[in-house]
Design an enzyme around this catalytic site. Structure first.
Site, PDB file in Angstrom:
ATOM      1  N   HIS A   1     -18.788  36.671  -9.359  1.00 11.16           N
ATOM      2  CA  HIS A   1     -19.908  35.751  -9.518  1.00 11.16           C
ATOM      3  C   HIS A   1     -20.905  35.906  -8.371  1.00 11.16           C
ATOM      4  CE1 HIS A   1     -18.566  33.421 -12.993  1.00 11.16           C
ATOM      5  NE2 HIS A   1     -17.342  33.488 -12.503  1.00 11.16           N
TER       6      HIS A   1
ATOM      7  N   ASP B   1     -18.914  33.100 -17.003  1.00 14.17           N
ATOM      8  CA  ASP B   1     -17.852  32.327 -17.636  1.00 14.17           C
ATOM      9  C   ASP B   1     -18.426  31.723 -18.896  1.00 14.17           C
ATOM     10  OD1 ASP B   1     -16.220  32.955 -15.522  1.00 14.17           O
ATOM     11  OD2 ASP B   1     -16.326  30.981 -14.580  1.00 14.17           O
TER      12      ASP B   1
ATOM     13  N   HIS C   1     -11.930  28.705 -20.443  1.00 13.38           N
ATOM     14  CA  HIS C   1     -13.126  29.535 -20.540  1.00 13.38           C
ATOM     15  C   HIS C   1     -12.713  31.003 -20.587  1.00 13.38           C
ATOM     16  CE1 HIS C   1     -12.333  29.777 -16.194  1.00 13.38           C
ATOM     17  NE2 HIS C   1     -13.054  30.898 -16.199  1.00 13.38           N
TER      18      HIS C   1
ATOM     19  N   HIS D   1     -13.797  34.652 -18.843  1.00 12.63           N
ATOM     20  CA  HIS D   1     -14.536  35.255 -17.740  1.00 12.63           C
ATOM     21  C   HIS D   1     -14.772  36.728 -18.057  1.00 12.63           C
ATOM     22  CE1 HIS D   1     -15.672  36.310 -13.585  1.00 12.63           C
ATOM     23  NE2 HIS D   1     -15.038  37.434 -13.856  1.00 12.63           N
TER      24      HIS D   1
END
Length: 241
Positions: free
Chosen positions: A184, A191, A224, A226
């Site tokens: 990130h 995500d 979620h 990723h």
């Protein structure tokens, strides 16, 4: 939020230049968008090939990643062909007026795909600073990620995919408990949540140029999916990945 702690690899980024007006964009929005002035085919090279590669990088084929290197080789031809097939175009692997017209219809005035925005990819700060790479690199990495997400979205029936976390500065990443080498902070990670099941998104992502896919069954990823462009690693055990 992603807390994976595998080794990170820096992605090379390419700045996106502004050009003249583009056919297919809403009046008054085209001045910043990229346009092509020649048909592109295998054996050619240049910055216009690089720009094409960014936009078809979501079509490399299963478990493959398209190099964004400005050289139109067989892998780029294959990606162009799959892009053409995905949108019902003549699938010859040559990027000409019909292919560019479709890209223009998918391209916003700032070169992002129409269903994703820089603001979605950066809820941390507005200037893309403070990550593990410079602000311009993080922003360019995010653009590449969004075009891959556009391909994923189209493959899933053009239904919404929502980005719950994109770029993070080091301080933002620390605040959410992210790993010290989280992708990130490079701008190339997203995500995802949305109307699709997590497993549906994770399985389809295998075809759209993401090196890392993490989902249900991987620690911290049951709520979620990723995706990123760092090291090659897939793990979503509850999805059979």
């Amino acid at each position: 939020m992603s807390k994976h702690s595998r080794r990170a690899f820096l992605s090379t980024a390419v700045a996106i230049p502004a050009t003249a007006a583009v056919v297919g964009l809403t009046s008054g929005t085209a001045q910043a968008a990229y346009s092509w002035s020649r048909t592109l085919r295998e054996g050619m090279s240049g910055s216009d090939v690089t720009q094409l590669q960014i936009r078809v990088a979501g079509y490399p084929g299963y478990n493959s990643i398209l190099a964004v290197d400005g050289a139109f080789g067989p892998h780029t031809r294959g990606a162009v062909t799959r892009f053409q097939q995905a949108y019902g175009l003549g699938a010859d692997g040559i990027a000409g007026p019909q292919t560019f017209s479709k890209i223009y219809s998918l391209q916003s005035s700032d070169n992002t795909p129409i269903h994703f925005t820089y603001s979605e990819m950066n809820r941390c700060n507005g200037n893309w600073s403070g990550g593990r790479v410079g602000a311009s690199t993080a922003r360019a990495n995010a653009l590449r990620c969004m075009w891959k997400l556009e391909a994923l979205r189209h493959a899933l029936g053009d239904r919404p995919i929502n980005i719950s976390s994109g770029f993070r500065s080091v301080s933002c990443n620390s605040a959410v408990g992210g790993a010290t080498n989280s992708r990130h902070m490079y701008g190339d990670a997203a995500d995802l949540v949305g109307v699709h099941s997590f497993c549906t998104m994770a399985k389809q992502a295998r075809y759209h140029g993401f090196a890392t896919i993490l989902g249900p069954g991987y620690p911290g990823h049951n709520d979620h999916i990723h995706l990123d462009s760092g090291s090659r690693y897939w793990s979503a055990p509850n999805c059979g990945i």
